[in-house]
Design a protein around this motif. Structure first.
Motif, PDB file in Angstrom:
ATOM      1  N   LYS A   1      29.277   0.523 -11.450  1.00 48.36           N
ATOM      2  CA  LYS A   1      27.955   0.446 -12.440  1.00 48.36           C
ATOM      3  C   LYS A   1      28.364  -0.853 -13.319  1.00 48.36           C
ATOM      4  CE  LYS A   1      29.444   2.489 -16.610  1.00 48.36           C
ATOM      5  NZ  LYS A   1      30.036   3.646 -17.423  1.00 48.36           N
ATOM      6  N   GLY A   2      27.441  -1.175 -13.534  1.00 48.26           N
ATOM      7  CA  GLY A   2      26.979  -1.628 -14.633  1.00 48.26           C
ATOM      8  C   GLY A   2      25.822  -1.543 -16.120  1.00 48.26           C
ATOM      9  N   VAL A   3      25.637  -2.764 -16.772  1.00 52.04           N
ATOM     10  CA  VAL A   3      24.944  -2.997 -17.829  1.00 52.04           C
ATOM     11  C   VAL A   3      23.871  -3.750 -18.338  1.00 52.04           C
ATOM     12  CG1 VAL A   3      24.493  -2.805 -20.346  1.00 52.04           C
ATOM     13  CG2 VAL A   3      26.280  -1.729 -19.559  1.00 52.04           C
TER      14      VAL A   3
ATOM     15  N   MET B   1      23.279   0.494 -15.182  1.00 56.80           N
ATOM     16  CA  MET B   1      22.837   1.075 -13.448  1.00 56.80           C
ATOM     17  C   MET B   1      23.531   0.263 -12.680  1.00 56.80           C
ATOM     18  SD  MET B   1      19.181  -1.924 -13.749  1.00 56.80           S
ATOM     19  CE  MET B   1      18.749  -1.092 -14.712  1.00 56.80           C
ATOM     20  N   ASN B   2      23.230   0.533 -11.635  1.00 61.74           N
ATOM     21  CA  ASN B   2      24.351  -0.404 -10.495  1.00 61.74           C
ATOM     22  C   ASN B   2      24.297  -1.730 -10.892  1.00 61.74           C
ATOM     23  OD1 ASN B   2      24.361  -2.352  -7.377  1.00 61.74           O
ATOM     24  ND2 ASN B   2      25.242  -0.522  -7.274  1.00 61.74           N
ATOM     25  N   LEU B   3      24.999  -1.878 -11.363  1.00 57.33           N
ATOM     26  CA  LEU B   3      25.404  -3.642 -11.511  1.00 57.33           C
ATOM     27  C   LEU B   3      24.675  -5.144 -10.583  1.00 57.33           C
ATOM     28  CD1 LEU B   3      27.136  -5.581 -12.874  1.00 57.33           C
ATOM     29  CD2 LEU B   3      28.373  -6.166 -11.446  1.00 57.33           C
ATOM     30  N   TYR B   4      24.924  -4.337  -9.340  1.00 57.17           N
ATOM     31  CA  TYR B   4      23.267  -5.548  -8.190  1.00 57.17           C
ATOM     32  C   TYR B   4      22.264  -5.068  -8.631  1.00 57.17           C
ATOM     33  CZ  TYR B   4      21.913  -8.190  -3.970  1.00 57.17           C
ATOM     34  OH  TYR B   4      21.095  -9.176  -2.914  1.00 57.17           O
ATOM     35  N   THR B   5      21.965  -4.186  -8.737  1.00 59.56           N
ATOM     36  CA  THR B   5      20.020  -3.580  -8.666  1.00 59.56           C
ATOM     37  C   THR B   5      20.205  -4.575 -10.704  1.00 59.56           C
ATOM     38  OG1 THR B   5      20.382  -1.331  -7.912  1.00 59.56           O
ATOM     39  CG2 THR B   5      18.027  -2.712  -9.431  1.00 59.56           C
ATOM     40  N   ALA B   6      20.990  -4.553 -11.148  1.00 63.60           N
ATOM     41  CA  ALA B   6      21.225  -5.386 -12.844  1.00 63.60           C
ATOM     42  C   ALA B   6      20.884  -6.881 -12.607  1.00 63.60           C
ATOM     43  CB  ALA B   6      22.197  -4.743 -13.603  1.00 63.60           C
TER      44      ALA B   6
ATOM     45  N   SER C   1      26.259  -7.004 -17.311  1.00 67.46           N
ATOM     46  CA  SER C   1      27.648  -6.890 -17.515  1.00 67.46           C
ATOM     47  C   SER C   1      28.432  -5.648 -17.305  1.00 67.46           C
ATOM     48  CB  SER C   1      28.738  -6.751 -19.254  1.00 67.46           C
ATOM     49  OG  SER C   1      29.675  -6.523 -19.810  1.00 67.46           O
ATOM     50  N   ARG C   2      29.985  -5.552 -16.701  1.00 68.54           N
ATOM     51  CA  ARG C   2      30.334  -4.670 -16.498  1.00 68.54           C
ATOM     52  C   ARG C   2      31.209  -3.712 -17.699  1.00 68.54           C
ATOM     53  NH1 ARG C   2      34.204  -5.455 -11.893  1.00 68.54           N
ATOM     54  NH2 ARG C   2      34.904  -7.260 -12.101  1.00 68.54           N
ATOM     55  N   ILE C   3      30.709  -4.471 -18.526  1.00 69.94           N
ATOM     56  CA  ILE C   3      31.560  -3.740 -20.185  1.00 69.94           C
ATOM     57  C   ILE C   3      30.262  -3.762 -20.856  1.00 69.94           C
ATOM     58  CG2 ILE C   3      33.625  -5.108 -19.991  1.00 69.94           C
ATOM     59  CD1 ILE C   3      32.203  -6.717 -22.432  1.00 69.94           C
ATOM     60  N   SER C   4      29.941  -2.885 -22.664  1.00 73.80           N
ATOM     61  CA  SER C   4      29.051  -2.821 -23.132  1.00 73.80           C
ATOM     62  C   SER C   4      28.417  -3.893 -23.481  1.00 73.80           C
ATOM     63  CB  SER C   4      29.798  -1.952 -23.769  1.00 73.80           C
ATOM     64  OG  SER C   4      30.369  -2.353 -24.931  1.00 73.80           O
TER      65      SER C   4
ATOM     66  N   LYS D   1       9.765  -4.037 -15.233  1.00 68.43           N
ATOM     67  CA  LYS D   1      10.486  -4.197 -14.082  1.00 68.43           C
ATOM     68  C   LYS D   1      11.754  -3.259 -13.608  1.00 68.43           C
ATOM     69  CE  LYS D   1       9.419  -8.425 -12.427  1.00 68.43           C
ATOM     70  NZ  LYS D   1       8.839  -8.587 -11.588  1.00 68.43           N
ATOM     71  N   ILE D   2      12.387  -2.810 -14.642  1.00 66.01           N
ATOM     72  CA  ILE D   2      13.213  -1.539 -14.936  1.00 66.01           C
ATOM     73  C   ILE D   2      12.470  -0.510 -14.043  1.00 66.01           C
ATOM     74  CG2 ILE D   2      14.432  -0.052 -15.952  1.00 66.01           C
ATOM     75  CD1 ILE D   2      14.762  -2.389 -17.505  1.00 66.01           C
ATOM     76  N   ILE D   3      11.214   0.102 -14.616  1.00 65.12           N
ATOM     77  CA  ILE D   3      10.556   0.777 -14.220  1.00 65.12           C
ATOM     78  C   ILE D   3       9.900   0.862 -12.323  1.00 65.12           C
ATOM     79  CG2 ILE D   3       8.249   1.857 -14.242  1.00 65.12           C
ATOM     80  CD1 ILE D   3       8.307   1.392 -17.223  1.00 65.12           C
ATOM     81  N   ILE D   4      10.187  -0.308 -11.932  1.00 74.25           N
ATOM     82  CA  ILE D   4       9.460  -0.277 -10.124  1.00 74.25           C
ATOM     83  C   ILE D   4      10.742  -0.609  -9.799  1.00 74.25           C
ATOM     84  CG2 ILE D   4       9.208  -2.379  -9.175  1.00 74.25           C
ATOM     85  CD1 ILE D   4       7.017  -2.838 -10.588  1.00 74.25           C
ATOM     86  N   ILE D   5      11.741  -0.854 -10.552  1.00 74.63           N
ATOM     87  CA  ILE D   5      12.679  -1.016  -9.739  1.00 74.63           C
ATOM     88  C   ILE D   5      13.341   1.296  -9.943  1.00 74.63           C
ATOM     89  CG2 ILE D   5      15.314  -1.129  -9.658  1.00 74.63           C
ATOM     90  CD1 ILE D   5      14.169  -3.861  -8.437  1.00 74.63           C
ATOM     91  N   ASN D   6      13.478   1.361 -10.627  1.00 75.64           N
ATOM     92  CA  ASN D   6      13.692   3.095 -10.716  1.00 75.64           C
ATOM     93  C   ASN D   6      12.904   4.099 -10.228  1.00 75.64           C
ATOM     94  OD1 ASN D   6      15.993   2.585 -11.815  1.00 75.64           O
ATOM     95  ND2 ASN D   6      15.160   2.752 -14.087  1.00 75.64           N
ATOM     96  N   ASN D   7      11.091   3.407  -9.231  1.00 73.13           N
ATOM     97  CA  ASN D   7      10.727   4.245  -8.851  1.00 73.13           C
ATOM     98  C   ASN D   7      10.893   3.650  -7.013  1.00 73.13           C
ATOM     99  OD1 ASN D   7       9.569   5.347 -11.130  1.00 73.13           O
ATOM    100  ND2 ASN D   7       8.393   4.070 -11.344  1.00 73.13           N
ATOM    101  N   ASN D   8      11.657   2.891  -7.161  1.00 75.89           N
ATOM    102  CA  ASN D   8      12.002   3.331  -5.946  1.00 75.89           C
ATOM    103  C   ASN D   8      13.200   3.271  -4.357  1.00 75.89           C
ATOM    104  OD1 ASN D   8       9.649   1.387  -5.574  1.00 75.89           O
ATOM    105  ND2 ASN D   8      10.674  -0.655  -5.895  1.00 75.89           N
TER     106      ASN D   8
END
Length: 110
Positions: free
Chosen positions: A18-20, A62-67, A35-38, A103-110
């Motif tokens: 999990k990442g941010v 979101m997933n850290l790698y996606t971020a 980050s993996r922290i807040s 970019k966030i919307i595109i990633i989340n819709n895939n």
């Protein structure tokens, strides 16, 4: 920090953790980060380093790698607005919020 493709390819647990992804106003600049922290924790350390006002504009888990991938695409696409300081390398002279949200919307819709 210090994430790169090699680190993710060697550590599948990190890649799936999990990442941010966050977006901040740092003095007169804007910062993207992962980050993996807040984002709040990152804000505190950044404020101490830069000695200026820091405001969290946006933060999404979101997933850290996606971020990481979103951050890398934006750093590349918007390099003309990117600046480097002694306290951060992911700063922009321009508010790129609209591009970030797309970019966030595109990633989340895939």
């Amino acid at each position: 920090g210090g994430y790169c493709e090699t680190i993710f390819s060697r550590n599948k647990a990190l890649k799936n953790s999990k990442g941010v992804l966050y977006w901040m106003k740092v003095g007169e600049y804007f910062k993207i980060g992962i980050s993996r922290i807040s984002a709040e924790s990152r804000k505190k350390s950044l404020k101490w380093k830069c000695k200026c006002d820091v405001e969290i504009i946006y933060e999404i888990e979101m997933n850290l790698y996606t971020a990481f991938k979103i951050e890398q695409v934006l750093l590349d696409e918007l390099k003309e607005f990117r600046i480097f300081t002694d306290y951060s390398t992911e700063l922009f002279t321009k508010d790129i919020s609209e591009k970030l949200f797309k970019k966030i919307i595109i990633i989340n819709n895939n």
